[in-house]
Write an enzyme that holds these catalytic residues in place. Sequence first.
Site, PDB file in Angstrom:
ATOM      1  CE  LYS A 111      -4.410  -1.800   1.889  1.00  0.00           C
ATOM      2  NZ  LYS A 111      -5.255  -1.819   2.808  1.00  0.00           N
ATOM      3  CE  LYS A 192      -6.266  -7.940  -1.059  1.00  0.00           C
ATOM      4  NZ  LYS A 192      -6.379  -7.717   0.495  1.00  0.00           N
ATOM      5  CE  LYS A 195     -13.760  -4.216   1.349  1.00  0.00           C
ATOM      6  NZ  LYS A 195     -13.367  -3.909   2.641  1.00  0.00           N
TER       7      LYS A 195
HETATM    8  P1  TYM Z   1     -10.514  -6.140   4.978  1.00  0.00           P
HETATM    9  O1  TYM Z   1     -11.637  -5.282   5.045  1.00  0.00           O
HETATM   10  O2  TYM Z   1      -9.549  -5.727   4.012  1.00  0.00           O
HETATM   11  O3  TYM Z   1     -10.835  -7.652   4.581  1.00  0.00           O
HETATM   12  C1  TYM Z   1     -11.775  -8.241   5.405  1.00  0.00           C
HETATM   13  C2  TYM Z   1     -11.845  -9.556   4.990  1.00  0.00           C
HETATM   14  O4  TYM Z   1     -11.958 -10.141   3.866  1.00  0.00           O
HETATM   15  C3  TYM Z   1     -10.890 -10.896   3.625  1.00  0.00           C
HETATM   16  N1  TYM Z   1     -10.571 -10.708   2.014  1.00  0.00           N
HETATM   17  C4  TYM Z   1     -10.389 -11.725   1.353  1.00  0.00           C
HETATM   18  N2  TYM Z   1     -10.713 -13.191   1.578  1.00  0.00           N
HETATM   19  C5  TYM Z   1     -10.491 -13.934   0.433  1.00  0.00           C
HETATM   20  N3  TYM Z   1     -10.107 -13.656  -1.075  1.00  0.00           N
HETATM   21  C6  TYM Z   1     -10.081 -12.068  -0.966  1.00  0.00           C
HETATM   22  N4  TYM Z   1      -9.811 -11.764  -2.445  1.00  0.00           N
HETATM   23  C7  TYM Z   1     -10.150 -11.290   0.054  1.00  0.00           C
HETATM   24  N5  TYM Z   1     -10.303  -9.974   0.109  1.00  0.00           N
HETATM   25  C8  TYM Z   1     -10.193  -9.575   1.558  1.00  0.00           C
HETATM   26  C9  TYM Z   1      -9.728 -10.356   4.343  1.00  0.00           C
HETATM   27  O5  TYM Z   1      -8.792 -11.310   4.689  1.00  0.00           O
HETATM   28  C10 TYM Z   1     -10.589 -10.151   5.803  1.00  0.00           C
HETATM   29  O6  TYM Z   1     -10.720 -11.387   6.548  1.00  0.00           O
HETATM   30  N6  TYM Z   1      -7.528  -5.171   8.871  1.00  0.00           N
HETATM   31  C11 TYM Z   1      -8.537  -6.051   8.251  1.00  0.00           C
HETATM   32  C12 TYM Z   1      -9.872  -5.721   9.345  1.00  0.00           C
HETATM   33  C13 TYM Z   1      -9.586  -6.039  10.667  1.00  0.00           C
HETATM   34  C14 TYM Z   1      -9.423  -7.236  11.564  1.00  0.00           C
HETATM   35  C15 TYM Z   1      -9.279  -7.000  12.914  1.00  0.00           C
HETATM   36  C16 TYM Z   1      -9.899  -8.628  10.912  1.00  0.00           C
HETATM   37  C17 TYM Z   1      -9.325  -4.973  11.673  1.00  0.00           C
HETATM   38  N7  TYM Z   1      -9.068  -5.878  12.915  1.00  0.00           N
HETATM   39  C18 TYM Z   1      -9.147  -7.788  13.659  1.00  0.00           C
HETATM   40  C19 TYM Z   1      -9.714  -9.639  12.051  1.00  0.00           C
HETATM   41  C20 TYM Z   1      -9.520  -9.458  13.479  1.00  0.00           C
HETATM   42  C21 TYM Z   1      -9.075  -5.504   7.102  1.00  0.00           C
HETATM   43  O7  TYM Z   1      -8.467  -4.598   6.669  1.00  0.00           O
HETATM   44  O8  TYM Z   1      -9.669  -6.393   6.306  1.00  0.00           O
END
Ligand code: TYM
Length: 326
Positions: A111, A192, A195
């Site tokens: 990023k 991957k 968004k």
């Molecule tokens: P975020 O919002 O980027 O993504 C949310 C969840 O979706 C999963 N994910 C995917 N899984 C499979 N294939 C994909 N293409 C794909 N894109 C996203 C991510 O692995 C995630 O599980 N930092 C985290 C949010 C967070 C969090 C936490 C998660 C903040 N605190 C504590 C778990 C525990 C995030 O930005 O996820």
Amino acid sequence: MKRILTGLQPTGEITLGNYIGAIKQIVELQEKYDSYIFVADLHSITIPKDPKILRENIRKLLALYLACGIDPNKNTIFIQSENEYHTNVSWMLECNTYFGELSRMTQFKDKSKKNTNFSSGLFTYPVLMAADILIYDVDYVPVGIDQKQHVEIARDIADRFNKKYGKIFKLPDALISEVGTKIMDLQDPYHKMSKSSENQNGVIRLLDNIDLIRKKIMSAVTDSESIVRFDPDNKPGISNLINIYSVFTHKNISEIEEEFNSCNYGDFKKSVADVVINEISKIQNKYDEIMKSNQIDKILDDGIRKTREIAKRKYEAMKLEMGLGR
Ligand code: TYM
């Protein structure tokens, strides 16, 4: 009862990747775990957001959680920024985290490359995530594979803290489902599904129009072999579709290869689109009902009351051990 927790950022409508990587796992696991799910709004401001759109997205994400089958009777549901202990704990953990280990985080490296003027929040983001997890003595964190490294650093920070100050934290493990750990972009299956992808035809969002979802799947990039065979290195597009089909049908890879062994890609894609659309259209119907109702606020009030209590206890225990306050 073992405890699980996960969070998603409210950045636009959630993608098929988010749904499969995190939400669908919770829906399956909520039956046998003490389950927590929250909206990671503080994480989303590491990259600047329009305040009005952010607030709308928070509500949309909460409605989607419920529409996807997250049951408020089996889950504690809350918004991260409503629980001020997360950021307090995060600071205390930050002072026990090395600059070097944060510099090695792959997501930060990716990023920060895209932006020369990034915020320091983007750098310290994994520590806030560690706070989210460690406050609740979580056993497992269901996430997609891209977040595995962040769960591992949370574990390292907890372990270091425990050795220095006494046993305060439980050490968490990431829980990554066997299939669908990384759903790839339909137009660029080497990356991957995200968004923020430039080509939106490669990204399925749960609130996309149903015809558009079909169109995106039918135009997914494949290869010239015309054999439905799982081989992520040489056939990333088809392998991604096999993965998606497997998640929605609970069939394993070899069953799927068998099922489509005399089909062309067009027929296979049509079947993938059918199973995806069948599930997503049900979610969309429920989503509309939930947005019209006023159930979200009551659920959030319960969630914040409960999580603040837990978080305050952890915060006070940390303060005591660290010698903070009087
Ligand atoms: P975020 O919002 O980027 O993504 C949310 C969840 O979706 C999963 N994910 C995917 N899984 C499979 N294939 C994909 N293409 C794909 N894109 C996203 C991510 O692995 C995630 O599980 N930092 C985290 C949010 C967070 C969090 C936490 C998660 C903040 N605190 C504590 C778990 C525990 C995030 O930005 O996820």
